[in-house]
Scaffold this active site. Structure first.
Site, mmCIF file in Angstrom:
data_model
loop_
_atom_site.group_PDB
_atom_site.id
_atom_site.type_symbol
_atom_site.label_atom_id
_atom_site.label_comp_id
_atom_site.label_asym_id
_atom_site.label_seq_id
_atom_site.Cartn_x
_atom_site.Cartn_y
_atom_site.Cartn_z
ATOM 1 N N ILE A 1 0.825 -1.200 0.000
ATOM 2 C CA ILE A 1 0.000 0.000 0.000
ATOM 3 C C ILE A 1 0.861 1.253 0.000
ATOM 4 O O ILE A 1 0.546 2.239 -0.681
ATOM 5 C CB ILE A 1 -0.941 -0.012 1.213
ATOM 6 C CG1 ILE A 1 -1.908 -1.196 1.124
ATOM 7 C CG2 ILE A 1 -1.725 1.298 1.308
ATOM 8 C CD1 ILE A 1 -2.699 -1.454 2.395
ATOM 9 N N ASP B 1 14.747 3.169 9.700
ATOM 10 C CA ASP B 1 13.816 2.395 10.521
ATOM 11 C C ASP B 1 13.068 3.384 11.407
ATOM 12 O O ASP B 1 13.679 4.087 12.221
ATOM 13 C CB ASP B 1 14.601 1.400 11.375
ATOM 14 C CG ASP B 1 13.723 0.471 12.184
ATOM 15 O OD1 ASP B 1 12.540 0.816 12.428
ATOM 16 O OD2 ASP B 1 14.213 -0.593 12.601
ATOM 17 N N ARG C 1 6.078 13.481 15.936
ATOM 18 C CA ARG C 1 6.974 14.407 16.629
ATOM 19 C C ARG C 1 7.960 15.054 15.662
ATOM 20 O O ARG C 1 8.354 16.214 15.841
ATOM 21 C CB ARG C 1 7.732 13.674 17.741
ATOM 22 C CG ARG C 1 6.842 13.211 18.890
ATOM 23 C CD ARG C 1 7.618 12.401 19.921
ATOM 24 N NE ARG C 1 8.641 13.206 20.568
ATOM 25 C CZ ARG C 1 9.941 13.023 20.419
ATOM 26 N NH1 ARG C 1 10.401 12.059 19.627
ATOM 27 N NH2 ARG C 1 10.799 13.785 21.057
ATOM 28 N N SER D 1 -5.225 2.734 9.078
ATOM 29 C CA SER D 1 -5.921 2.093 10.178
ATOM 30 C C SER D 1 -6.367 0.683 9.783
ATOM 31 O O SER D 1 -5.871 0.099 8.818
ATOM 32 C CB SER D 1 -7.113 2.960 10.596
ATOM 33 O OG SER D 1 -7.684 2.497 11.790
ATOM 34 N N TYR E 1 -1.776 -6.472 17.278
ATOM 35 C CA TYR E 1 -2.115 -5.652 16.115
ATOM 36 C C TYR E 1 -3.357 -4.803 16.405
ATOM 37 O O TYR E 1 -3.385 -3.596 16.132
ATOM 38 C CB TYR E 1 -2.358 -6.551 14.912
ATOM 39 C CG TYR E 1 -2.671 -5.811 13.631
ATOM 40 C CD1 TYR E 1 -1.664 -5.158 12.916
ATOM 41 C CD2 TYR E 1 -3.976 -5.767 13.128
ATOM 42 C CE1 TYR E 1 -1.950 -4.478 11.738
ATOM 43 C CE2 TYR E 1 -4.262 -5.090 11.956
ATOM 44 C CZ TYR E 1 -3.252 -4.455 11.264
ATOM 45 O OH TYR E 1 -3.547 -3.779 10.099
ATOM 46 N N LYS F 1 -3.553 -0.688 16.533
ATOM 47 C CA LYS F 1 -4.401 0.128 15.667
ATOM 48 C C LYS F 1 -5.392 0.967 16.478
ATOM 49 O O LYS F 1 -5.722 2.098 16.088
ATOM 50 C CB LYS F 1 -5.135 -0.758 14.655
ATOM 51 C CG LYS F 1 -4.207 -1.387 13.614
ATOM 52 C CD LYS F 1 -3.467 -0.318 12.813
ATOM 53 C CE LYS F 1 -2.588 -0.932 11.734
ATOM 54 N NZ LYS F 1 -1.878 0.094 10.929
ATOM 55 N N VAL G 1 -6.395 -5.195 1.192
ATOM 56 C CA VAL G 1 -5.619 -5.117 -0.039
ATOM 57 C C VAL G 1 -4.721 -6.352 -0.116
ATOM 58 O O VAL G 1 -4.211 -6.833 0.910
ATOM 59 C CB VAL G 1 -4.775 -3.831 -0.066
ATOM 60 C CG1 VAL G 1 -3.887 -3.774 -1.296
ATOM 61 C CG2 VAL G 1 -5.689 -2.609 -0.011
#
Length: 282
Positions: free
Chosen positions: A30, A75, A137, A155, A169, A173, A202
């Site tokens: 995505i 990262d 931040r 999300s 997970y 979220k 997806v």
């Protein structure tokens, strides 16, 4: 009784449509589709991921299509590297108008919470939540200084719907949704808006690895995700700041119609549903 309409946040300046964007998790899936789609629409895009070679190929693809992209391999769980990378990309792009928190991971095994591997739980929360905090931040102060901007969190239905598996997970979220809601309220007086965009399901390396999607034949088109994020970038969905939308179900047109009709204050927010008008939580 019907709930009143309203955003739940203090009114402030309306940010201009985005000219630049920063997308994390950009090397594949995505994230890659979003970089290409945003660049095709004329935005200059900064791409962030850990795979430097994949990022180089992505920048070449954007250039070949007539767009502009720059990339930095890092990262996002490394806060110092994230801040340095965002500063460098912002300098190249002339600021960041749109931040898309797309980097994420899920547990390798779909198990009950008491069977979860704690190291994996920490890794999921570190990337999906702490990494997003680090990006906020690093990028949002620049938005505040320039008079506004927009943040999109990738999300999931796991943010608001209980499941017997993948607790890390789901927790990540839900936490990301709360971060977005807090950002929407705190950022509104500064012209900073935040949106929770679920991509639906997806076809990606992550979804293909999940037992719950084994045998699935109906997938969300990545173009539907791109369309929602582009609508956010253009300022078409500002009424949904602090709220959740889902590709494959919602469209920019359907969401604009809902906003025009008037959104209940708690619609599409992370909230506790009252049992009735006499609920003392009201």
């Amino acid at each position: 009784m019907p709930e009143p309409t309203g955003s739940g946040s203090t009114a402030g300046p309306v940010p201009a449509p985005a000219r630049t964007a920063l997308v994390t998790g950009a090397s594949r899936g995505i994230g890659r589709a979003l970089v290409l789609g945003l660049a095709d629409a004329g935005l200059a895009v900064g791409a962030v991921a850990r795979d430097a070679l994949a990022l180089d190929e992505l920048v070449d693809d954007v250039t070949d299509r007539g767009g502009r992209a720059v990339a930095t391999a890092l990262d996002v769980t490394d806060d110092a590297a994230t801040h340095a990378g965002v500063r460098a990309l912002a300098a190249e792009l002339g600021g960041i108008d749109l931040l898309v928190n797309c980097a994420g991971r899920i547990e390798a095994q779909e198990v009950a919470p008491w069977e979860a591997d704690l190291d994996e739980v920490r890794a999921v929360l570190e990337l999906n939540v702490v990494g997003a905090f680090s990006l906020v931040r690093a990028a949002v102060p620049g938005m505040v200084a320039r008079g506004g901007g927009r943040v999109v969190d990738l999300s999931s239905g796991a943010a608001h719907r209980d499941s017997g598996v993948n607790a890390a997970y789901g927790a990540s979220k839900a936490a990301l949704f709360r971060l977005g809601g807090t950002l929407a309220v705190a950022g509104a007086p500064h012209g900073v808006l935040a949106f929770e965009v679920s991509p639906g399901v997806v076809r990606t390396d992550m979804t293909l690895s999940m037992a719950s999607h084994e045998g699935r034949t109906a997938w969300t088109d990545p173009a539907d995700v791109v369309a929602l994020v582009l609508a956010v970038a253009r300022g078409e969905l500002d009424a949904f700041s602090g709220r959740y939308v889902r590709a494959g179900v919602d469209t920019p047109a359907s969401l604009r119609a809902l906003a025009a009709a008037g959104l209940p204050a708690r619609a599409r927010r992370l909230d506790v549903v009252r049992y009735g008008g006499d609920d003392p939580l009201g």
